[in-house]
Write a protein that holds these residues in place. Structure first.
Motif, PDB file in Angstrom:
ATOM      1  N   THR A  50     -23.893 -54.494  16.462  1.00  0.00           N
ATOM      2  CA  THR A  50     -24.295 -53.136  16.836  1.00  0.00           C
ATOM      3  C   THR A  50     -25.081 -53.122  18.140  1.00  0.00           C
ATOM      4  O   THR A  50     -24.944 -52.200  18.931  1.00  0.00           O
ATOM      5  N   ALA A  81     -21.929 -48.519   7.462  1.00  0.00           N
ATOM      6  CA  ALA A  81     -22.482 -47.487   8.348  1.00  0.00           C
ATOM      7  C   ALA A  81     -22.848 -46.179   7.642  1.00  0.00           C
ATOM      8  O   ALA A  81     -23.902 -45.604   7.939  1.00  0.00           O
ATOM      9  N   PRO A  82     -22.045 -45.679   6.698  1.00  0.00           N
ATOM     10  CA  PRO A  82     -22.415 -44.412   6.058  1.00  0.00           C
ATOM     11  C   PRO A  82     -23.752 -44.455   5.322  1.00  0.00           C
ATOM     12  O   PRO A  82     -24.379 -43.417   5.117  1.00  0.00           O
ATOM     13  N   GLY A  84     -26.453 -45.682   6.488  1.00  0.00           N
ATOM     14  CA  GLY A  84     -27.535 -45.481   7.442  1.00  0.00           C
ATOM     15  C   GLY A  84     -28.709 -46.387   7.159  1.00  0.00           C
ATOM     16  O   GLY A  84     -28.537 -47.554   6.853  1.00  0.00           O
ATOM     17  N   ARG A  85     -29.913 -45.830   7.219  1.00  0.00           N
ATOM     18  CA  ARG A  85     -31.126 -46.624   6.954  1.00  0.00           C
ATOM     19  C   ARG A  85     -31.699 -46.332   5.570  1.00  0.00           C
ATOM     20  O   ARG A  85     -32.812 -46.750   5.262  1.00  0.00           O
ATOM     21  N   ASP A  86     -30.958 -45.630   4.743  1.00  0.00           N
ATOM     22  CA  ASP A  86     -31.395 -45.324   3.381  1.00  0.00           C
ATOM     23  C   ASP A  86     -31.284 -46.595   2.535  1.00  0.00           C
ATOM     24  O   ASP A  86     -30.174 -47.074   2.279  1.00  0.00           O
ATOM     25  N   LYS A  89     -28.892 -46.407  -0.572  1.00  0.00           N
ATOM     26  CA  LYS A  89     -27.473 -46.338  -0.201  1.00  0.00           C
ATOM     27  C   LYS A  89     -26.996 -47.671   0.381  1.00  0.00           C
ATOM     28  O   LYS A  89     -25.878 -48.111   0.120  1.00  0.00           O
ATOM     29  N   LEU A  90     -27.857 -48.299   1.173  1.00  0.00           N
ATOM     30  CA  LEU A  90     -27.494 -49.584   1.759  1.00  0.00           C
ATOM     31  C   LEU A  90     -27.336 -50.648   0.677  1.00  0.00           C
ATOM     32  O   LEU A  90     -26.391 -51.446   0.712  1.00  0.00           O
TER      33      LEU A  90
END
Length: 148
Positions: A50, A81-82, A84-86, A89-90
């Motif tokens: 990235t 990628a979807p 994000g920085r959560d 979710k990651l």
């Protein structure tokens, strides 16, 4: 829990009765767990992808030595990628794509080994230590839940 802490890294060995214990226990010992290192290798490779941008990423795809690794890194970056920085979710995305993350780490390790300077060691190295099991138990969470 106290017993696992008392016996230390013995709790991580095969056929000791601790096989289904919490893997976070491994972080408390110097030996650690190679999966932690593998996750860090994959994380660092994805960060480099990235940060490097499109140009170097495309150039690495054209390199015969790095094409497979680069392609997998790009596929994983797109898959993660979807999230994000959560963190939640990651974590879920990493759980879903865990096989790819470990495969990427293996490719990175193989690249480092291939590019490392050769040793002048006179004797041939033999691999004498064999792992107890090379299969991943997909039902480990269910087995652990039955113990609690």
């Amino acid at each position: 829990h106290a017993l696992r802490l008392e016996v230390g890294s013995y709790a991580l060995m095969h056929d000791t009765g601790f096989e289904l214990a919490d893997m976070l226990l491994t972080c408390k010992f110097a030996e650690g767990d190679s999966r932690i290192l593998q996750q860090k290798l994959s994380r660092d490779r994805l960060r480099a992808l990235t940060k490097g941008g499109v140009g170097p990423a495309l150039a690495s795809l054209l390199s015969p030595q790095h094409a497979a690794e680069s392609l997998l890194a790009m596929q994983l970056a797109l898959a993660l990628a979807p999230a994000g920085r959560d963190p939640a979710k990651l974590a879920a995305a990493m759980d879903t794509h865990w096989e790819g993350l470990y495969r990427l780490a293996d490719m990175i390790a193989e690249r480092h080994i291939a590019n490392a300077p050769r040793s002048q060691f006179a004797e041939r190295c033999e691999e004498r230590v064999k792992g107890a099991d090379t299969r991943f138990d997909h039902a480990w969470k269910e087995k652990l839940a039955t113990l609690m």
